[in-house]
Structure formats: C-alpha cells, structure tokens
Design a protein around this motif. Structure first.
Motif, PDB file in Angstrom:
ATOM      1  N   ILE A   1      -7.378  -3.207  11.657  1.00 19.01           N
ATOM      2  CA  ILE A   1      -7.099  -3.533   9.902  1.00 19.01           C
ATOM      3  C   ILE A   1      -8.491  -3.072   9.351  1.00 19.01           C
ATOM      4  O   ILE A   1      -9.443  -3.644  10.094  1.00 19.01           O
TER       5      ILE A   1
ATOM      6  N   ALA B   1      -2.863  -4.310  -1.201  1.00 17.41           N
ATOM      7  CA  ALA B   1      -3.576  -4.473   0.491  1.00 17.41           C
ATOM      8  C   ALA B   1      -1.460  -4.900   0.813  1.00 17.41           C
ATOM      9  O   ALA B   1      -1.106  -5.027   2.434  1.00 17.41           O
TER      10      ALA B   1
ATOM     11  N   GLY C   1       0.559  -3.780   3.843  1.00 21.56           N
ATOM     12  CA  GLY C   1       1.698  -3.936   4.909  1.00 21.56           C
ATOM     13  C   GLY C   1       2.919  -3.751   4.556  1.00 21.56           C
ATOM     14  O   GLY C   1       3.370  -3.838   6.333  1.00 21.56           O
TER      15      GLY C   1
ATOM     16  N   LEU D   1      -2.035  -8.117   3.405  1.00 19.50           N
ATOM     17  CA  LEU D   1      -2.105  -7.549   4.169  1.00 19.50           C
ATOM     18  C   LEU D   1      -0.321  -7.871   5.095  1.00 19.50           C
ATOM     19  O   LEU D   1       0.569  -7.139   5.336  1.00 19.50           O
TER      20      LEU D   1
END
Length: 116
Positions: A29, A70, A74, A105
């Motif tokens: 990430i 986020a 994910g 995430l």
C-alpha cells in the motif's frame, strides 16, 4: 539526523526484504494525504497482479482521503486479487503505521477474502 520519510522507507525496506526472502505474494500500500493505493505483487516483485486506488472511477465519488475510502480500496483490491487467482498475501504497509486508513484497508481486504 534522518527525516520522517527516510525512517519510513528504512522500515519499508526491512519488511520488504523479509517478504522477498520468503517468496510470498505481497499486498503493498501507499498513502498520500488525498489518496490511497494498493497493489498485489508477484513473489519476484516484477509483476503487478492486481491494483486499486481512490483514483479508480468507481471510487471517486465523495471523499478519497478517509478511512471509508480506504476500506473501499481494500475491498476492491481483494476482489481483483481473487479474480487473478491470489488468496494468500503478505501485507506490506510500506513503513506506515498500522492505524487509521492503513488498518481500514487491511481489514476490508481480509473481510473480502484475502488471507494475511
């Protein structure tokens, strides 16, 4: 004296080297104040198997710099990784604290079926 970013990159390098030795697929990430990005890399690190970010047209509605966005990234990256045949990954947080958007995430990716 090291800067904040140098310290983050040093932490990231340590964990990435460990993942490379183990030869696992990694979910990497990157976050900026406005966006968050997620990519699933092959074990050699030379090929992106799946990716998602708040720049995707499906996720652009509303705010892009919060935990909800986020979590949506994910979920999307987990769906794309499963479509590419990946179910088990190592979570590469790129030296960022496991807190806030990074945690959101990761939790969303886990709930969508990725194992790490």
């Amino acid at each position: 004296m090291s800067t904040k970013n140098e310290s983050r990159l040093r932490r990231a390098r340590r964990s990435r080297n460990r993942m490379r030795e183990q030869g696992v697929v990694r979910l990497s990430i990157h976050r900026t104040p406005q966006h968050i990005y997620a990519q699933v890399f092959a074990p050699a690190g030379d090929k992106v198997l799946a990716s998602a970010s708040t720049l995707d047209s499906t996720l652009r509605s509303g705010s892009t710099g919060n935990a909800e966005a986020a979590a949506a990234v994910g979920k999307l990256v987990a769906e794309r990784a499963k479509a590419a045949g990946v179910s088990k990954v190592a979570f590469d947080r790129s030296g960022f604290k496991y807190h806030g958007r990074v945690k959101a995430l990761a939790d969303a990716a886990r709930e969508s079926g990725l194992e790490f």
